[in-house]
Design a protein around this motif. Structure first.
Motif, PDB file in Angstrom:
ATOM      1  N   PHE A  67       0.738  -1.140  -0.033  1.00 31.90           N
ATOM      2  CA  PHE A  67      -0.070  -0.123  -0.074  1.00 31.90           C
ATOM      3  C   PHE A  67       0.820   1.268   0.122  1.00 31.90           C
ATOM      4  CE2 PHE A  67      -2.276   3.382   2.572  1.00 31.90           C
ATOM      5  CZ  PHE A  67      -3.395   3.492   1.869  1.00 31.90           C
ATOM      6  N   TYR A  68       1.999   1.205   0.701  1.00 35.97           N
ATOM      7  CA  TYR A  68       2.874   2.454   0.848  1.00 35.97           C
ATOM      8  C   TYR A  68       3.686   2.572  -0.374  1.00 35.97           C
ATOM      9  CZ  TYR A  68       2.736   2.642   5.977  1.00 35.97           C
ATOM     10  OH  TYR A  68       2.529   2.982   7.481  1.00 35.97           O
ATOM     11  N   LEU A  69       3.902   1.462  -1.036  1.00 35.24           N
ATOM     12  CA  LEU A  69       4.625   1.600  -2.400  1.00 35.24           C
ATOM     13  C   LEU A  69       3.714   2.311  -3.506  1.00 35.24           C
ATOM     14  CD1 LEU A  69       6.448  -1.715  -2.258  1.00 35.24           C
ATOM     15  CD2 LEU A  69       7.604   0.494  -2.778  1.00 35.24           C
ATOM     16  N   ASP A  70       2.351   1.847  -3.231  1.00 37.10           N
ATOM     17  CA  ASP A  70       1.395   2.376  -4.348  1.00 37.10           C
ATOM     18  C   ASP A  70       1.104   3.805  -4.422  1.00 37.10           C
ATOM     19  OD1 ASP A  70       0.792  -0.179  -5.259  1.00 37.10           O
ATOM     20  OD2 ASP A  70      -0.992  -0.642  -4.505  1.00 37.10           O
ATOM     21  N   ARG A  71       1.307   4.273  -2.749  1.00 38.64           N
ATOM     22  CA  ARG A  71       1.122   5.667  -2.620  1.00 38.64           C
ATOM     23  C   ARG A  71       2.417   6.563  -2.683  1.00 38.64           C
ATOM     24  NH1 ARG A  71      -3.485   7.713   0.623  1.00 38.64           N
ATOM     25  NH2 ARG A  71      -5.010   6.248   0.018  1.00 38.64           N
ATOM     26  N   GLY A  72       3.421   5.777  -3.230  1.00 36.50           N
ATOM     27  CA  GLY A  72       4.643   6.571  -3.818  1.00 36.50           C
ATOM     28  C   GLY A  72       5.671   6.617  -2.797  1.00 36.50           C
ATOM     29  N   VAL A  73       5.235   5.857  -1.629  1.00 30.80           N
ATOM     30  CA  VAL A  73       6.451   6.051  -0.493  1.00 30.80           C
ATOM     31  C   VAL A  73       7.513   5.012  -0.833  1.00 30.80           C
ATOM     32  CG1 VAL A  73       6.774   5.231   1.928  1.00 30.80           C
ATOM     33  CG2 VAL A  73       4.749   6.496   1.344  1.00 30.80           C
ATOM     34  N   ARG A  74       8.945   5.448  -0.524  1.00 30.43           N
ATOM     35  CA  ARG A  74       9.969   4.682  -0.965  1.00 30.43           C
ATOM     36  C   ARG A  74      10.905   4.558   0.356  1.00 30.43           C
ATOM     37  NH1 ARG A  74       6.968   3.476  -4.160  1.00 30.43           N
ATOM     38  NH2 ARG A  74       7.037   3.323  -6.319  1.00 30.43           N
ATOM     39  N   GLN A  75      10.482   4.977   1.449  1.00 32.53           N
ATOM     40  CA  GLN A  75      11.362   5.041   2.466  1.00 32.53           C
ATOM     41  C   GLN A  75      10.208   4.253   3.685  1.00 32.53           C
ATOM     42  OE1 GLN A  75      13.876   8.659   3.057  1.00 32.53           O
ATOM     43  NE2 GLN A  75      11.881   9.634   3.120  1.00 32.53           N
ATOM     44  N   ARG A 146      21.132   8.006   7.776  1.00 37.25           N
ATOM     45  CA  ARG A 146      22.073   7.786   6.540  1.00 37.25           C
ATOM     46  C   ARG A 146      21.123   7.108   5.557  1.00 37.25           C
ATOM     47  NH1 ARG A 146      24.189   3.399   3.961  1.00 37.25           N
ATOM     48  NH2 ARG A 146      23.538   1.832   5.422  1.00 37.25           N
ATOM     49  N   VAL A 147      20.203   6.540   6.060  1.00 39.52           N
ATOM     50  CA  VAL A 147      19.203   5.557   5.057  1.00 39.52           C
ATOM     51  C   VAL A 147      17.783   6.220   4.759  1.00 39.52           C
ATOM     52  CG1 VAL A 147      17.934   3.619   4.862  1.00 39.52           C
ATOM     53  CG2 VAL A 147      20.220   3.410   5.596  1.00 39.52           C
ATOM     54  N   LEU A 148      17.593   7.191   5.751  1.00 38.59           N
ATOM     55  CA  LEU A 148      16.039   7.848   5.555  1.00 38.59           C
ATOM     56  C   LEU A 148      16.102   9.367   5.285  1.00 38.59           C
ATOM     57  CD1 LEU A 148      13.992   5.797   8.087  1.00 38.59           C
ATOM     58  CD2 LEU A 148      14.423   5.388   5.625  1.00 38.59           C
ATOM     59  N   ASP A 149      15.598   9.984   4.723  1.00 39.00           N
ATOM     60  CA  ASP A 149      15.678  11.484   4.604  1.00 39.00           C
ATOM     61  C   ASP A 149      14.327  11.828   5.356  1.00 39.00           C
ATOM     62  OD1 ASP A 149      15.265  14.112   3.837  1.00 39.00           O
ATOM     63  OD2 ASP A 149      15.434  14.054   1.868  1.00 39.00           O
ATOM     64  N   LEU A 150      14.429  12.435   6.423  1.00 33.70           N
ATOM     65  CA  LEU A 150      13.352  12.702   7.496  1.00 33.70           C
ATOM     66  C   LEU A 150      12.367  14.042   6.869  1.00 33.70           C
ATOM     67  CD1 LEU A 150      14.875  11.856  10.837  1.00 33.70           C
ATOM     68  CD2 LEU A 150      13.086  10.577   9.503  1.00 33.70           C
ATOM     69  N   ASP A 151      12.944  14.665   5.823  1.00 30.67           N
ATOM     70  CA  ASP A 151      12.215  15.711   5.225  1.00 30.67           C
ATOM     71  C   ASP A 151      11.372  15.239   4.133  1.00 30.67           C
ATOM     72  OD1 ASP A 151      13.599  17.573   6.802  1.00 30.67           O
ATOM     73  OD2 ASP A 151      15.227  17.734   5.303  1.00 30.67           O
ATOM     74  N   ARG A 152      11.534  14.133   3.981  1.00 35.31           N
ATOM     75  CA  ARG A 152      10.400  13.698   3.119  1.00 35.31           C
ATOM     76  C   ARG A 152       9.644  12.650   3.792  1.00 35.31           C
ATOM     77  NH1 ARG A 152      12.047  10.654  -1.201  1.00 35.31           N
ATOM     78  NH2 ARG A 152      14.031   9.971  -0.347  1.00 35.31           N
ATOM     79  N   PRO A 153       8.338  12.014   3.048  1.00 41.72           N
ATOM     80  CA  PRO A 153       7.407  11.300   3.569  1.00 41.72           C
ATOM     81  C   PRO A 153       7.959   9.779   3.895  1.00 41.72           C
ATOM     82  CG  PRO A 153       6.379  12.305   1.770  1.00 41.72           C
ATOM     83  CD  PRO A 153       7.807  12.761   1.737  1.00 41.72           C
ATOM     84  N   ILE A 154       7.787   9.250   4.969  1.00 40.70           N
ATOM     85  CA  ILE A 154       8.277   7.767   5.196  1.00 40.70           C
ATOM     86  C   ILE A 154       6.846   7.032   5.705  1.00 40.70           C
ATOM     87  CG2 ILE A 154       9.379   6.815   7.155  1.00 40.70           C
ATOM     88  CD1 ILE A 154      11.374   8.999   7.085  1.00 40.70           C
ATOM     89  N   PRO A 184       5.036  16.026   6.470  1.00 40.73           N
ATOM     90  CA  PRO A 184       3.758  15.739   6.109  1.00 40.73           C
ATOM     91  C   PRO A 184       3.875  14.901   5.074  1.00 40.73           C
ATOM     92  CG  PRO A 184       4.425  18.133   6.413  1.00 40.73           C
ATOM     93  CD  PRO A 184       5.596  17.295   6.469  1.00 40.73           C
ATOM     94  N   GLY A 185       2.652  13.963   5.058  1.00 40.58           N
ATOM     95  CA  GLY A 185       2.476  12.948   3.840  1.00 40.58           C
ATOM     96  C   GLY A 185       2.887  11.642   4.373  1.00 40.58           C
ATOM     97  N   SER A 186       3.664  11.540   5.515  1.00 37.87           N
ATOM     98  CA  SER A 186       4.197  10.304   6.074  1.00 37.87           C
ATOM     99  C   SER A 186       3.126   9.502   6.664  1.00 37.87           C
ATOM    100  CB  SER A 186       5.256  10.606   7.058  1.00 37.87           C
ATOM    101  OG  SER A 186       6.277  11.117   6.814  1.00 37.87           O
ATOM    102  N   TYR A 187       3.164   8.192   6.468  1.00 31.18           N
ATOM    103  CA  TYR A 187       2.198   7.246   6.919  1.00 31.18           C
ATOM    104  C   TYR A 187       2.671   6.430   8.214  1.00 31.18           C
ATOM    105  CZ  TYR A 187       0.084   7.950   2.386  1.00 31.18           C
ATOM    106  OH  TYR A 187      -0.379   8.268   1.159  1.00 31.18           O
ATOM    107  N   LEU A 188       1.396   6.236   9.213  1.00 32.43           N
ATOM    108  CA  LEU A 188       1.848   5.115  10.130  1.00 32.43           C
ATOM    109  C   LEU A 188       0.772   4.053  10.062  1.00 32.43           C
ATOM    110  CD1 LEU A 188       3.033   4.751  13.024  1.00 32.43           C
ATOM    111  CD2 LEU A 188       1.180   6.184  13.983  1.00 32.43           C
ATOM    112  N   ALA A 189       1.411   2.763  10.130  1.00 34.65           N
ATOM    113  CA  ALA A 189       0.499   1.771  10.321  1.00 34.65           C
ATOM    114  C   ALA A 189       0.741   1.082  11.722  1.00 34.65           C
ATOM    115  CB  ALA A 189       0.788   0.709   9.207  1.00 34.65           C
ATOM    116  N   LEU A 190      -0.332   0.525  12.389  1.00 32.64           N
ATOM    117  CA  LEU A 190      -0.136  -0.067  13.623  1.00 32.64           C
ATOM    118  C   LEU A 190      -1.166  -1.391  13.814  1.00 32.64           C
ATOM    119  CD1 LEU A 190      -2.667   0.496  15.555  1.00 32.64           C
ATOM    120  CD2 LEU A 190      -1.622   2.862  15.877  1.00 32.64           C
TER     121      LEU A 190
END
Ligand SMILES: C[S@@+](CC[C@H](N)C(=O)[O-])C[C@H]1O[C@@H](n2cnc3c(N)ncnc32)[C@H](O)[C@@H]1O
Length: 268
Positions: A67-75, A146-154, A184-190
Motif C-alpha cells: 500500500f505504501y509503495l502504491d502511494r509513492g512511499v520509498r522510505q 544515513r538511510v532515511l531522509d526525514l524531510d520527505r514522507p516515510i 507531512p504525507g508520512s504514514y503510520l500503520a499499527l
C-alpha cells in the motif's frame, strides 16, 4: 568448551521470555530459547489462536508495505521489527523497487543480531538497536539518517508492538511526538492486540506480565484515541484481516480471531 549456538548474542536476556522470541516461536522460527517456548506453550493453552494471530499480523505487514509503495512511499521505518522472517519490509519493498530504503528498530538482542546478519550486504537497509519510547533520540541516530531522509514522507510500521507500551508511558503522547517529527504525507500503520470479542485474551495478557515485555491489551476506542492528529484511512480501525484484504477468503467468517486491530493513518 561452550555448547551455545554461535549466533546467540552474549547480552540476550535468557532469564525471562521476550516478545520477539515468543513471536518468532509462534511463527515457526528457531530463534527462541527454552524459556520462550515454555511461555509460548502456556500462552497457546489460553489462546490456541496465537499462531494464527502472528500469521495474520505478518500478512497485514505485507499489505501495508505494498500500500505504501502504491502511494509513492520509498522510505520505510519498521519500529519493533522483531526477528526477521520471510516477508520482511525490505524484501517486499526492494523487490518492487530496489531503490527503497528501510530502517528496522528493535530493542531486543536476538532480533538485532539476526537483523544484522540478514542485512549485512544490503546498503539500503539498516537495523538500529533503540527504544521506540524516545522518538527524538531514535530519529536522530546516524544509522537511521544515513538511510532515511526525514524531510520527505516515510512509511512507518509499528506492528504488534504498541501493546508493549503501558498506559503510564503515555502511548497517545508518544505517537503524537512521532507525528510531530515526521514529514507531512508520512504514514503510520499499527496493529495492536485486543481482547475485544475474545475475553480469554485478558488471561494471556496477564501471562505476559512475567516477561521482559509486559502487555496492555486495548479496545478499539483506546486504539483510535492514539491516532489523534493523523488522518485515519479507510477502513479505519478494524480487525487485522479486515484491513484492505487481498481476498474475502483471507478475512474469513471470524476476523476477530486475529485478536488484533489494525489501522493505517497519514500525517496531513
Ligand atoms: C511481537 S513482536 C512484533 C514484530 C513485528 N513488528 C511483526 O509485527 O512481525 C514485538 C517487537 O517489539 C519489540 N519492542 C517492544 N518494545 C519495544 C521498544 N520499547 N522499543 C523497540 N522495540 C520494542 C520487541 O522486542 C519485539 O521484537
Amino acid at each position: 568448551m561452550s555448547n551455545r549456538p554461535s549466533w546467540k548474542p552474549v547480552r540476550a536476556d535468557l532469564t525471562r521470555p521476550s516478545a520477539a522470541r515468543i513471536y518468532n516461536y509462534f511463527l515457526g522460527g528457531s530463534a527462541n530459547f527454552a524459556v520462550d517456548r515454555e511461555f509460548a506453550q502456556r500462552a497457546l493453552e489460553i489462546f490456541p489462536g496465537a499462531r494464527e494471530y502472528a500469521r495474520l499480523n505478518r500478512l497485514f505487514l505485507q499489505r501495508v508495505v505494498r500500500f505504501y509503495l502504491d502511494r509513492g512511499v520509498r522510505q520505510f521505518l519498521d519500529i519493533g521489527s522483531g526477528i526477521p522472517t520471510a516477508g520482511s519490509v525490505h524484501e517486499i519493498a526492494q523487490r518492487l523497487d530496489p531503490e527503497s530504503t528501510v530502517v528496522y528498530v528493535d530493542n531486543e538482542a536476538v532480533a538485532i543480531a539476526h537483523s544484522q546478519l540478514v542485512l549485512q550486504h544490503n546498503a539500503r537497509a539498516e537495523i538500529v538497536q533503540g527504544d521506540m519510547r524516545d522518538p527524538e533520540q531514535l530519529l536522530g541516530v546516524p544509522e537511521l539518517t544515513r538511510v532515511l531522509d526525514l524531510d520527505r514522507p516515510i512509511g512507518v510500521t509499528m506492528l504488534a508492538m504498541l501493546h508493549f507500551i503501558p498506559d503510564r508511558e503515555d502511548p497517545v503522547g508518544l505517537l503524537g511526538r512521532y507525528r510531530e517529527l515526521l514529514a507531512p504525507g508520512s504514514y503510520l500503520a499499527l496493529s495492536h492486540c485486543t481482547a475485544d470479542q475474545l475475553p480469554e485474551l485478558d488471561a494471556a495478557g496477564e501471562l505476559y506480565q512475567c516477561t521482559s515485555t509486559p502487555a496492555t491489551l486495548r479496545t478499539a476506542e483506546q486504539i483510535s484515541a492514539m491516532l489523534g492528529g493523523f488522518d485515519v484511512l479507510e477502513p479505519g480501525v478494524v480487525f487485522t484481516p479486515q484491513w484492505r484484504p487481498d481476498s474475502e477468503e483471507d478475512v474469513g467468517p471470524d476476523p476477530e480471531r486475529a485478536a488484533s486491530y489494525a489501522a493505517v493513518c497519514r500525517k496531513p
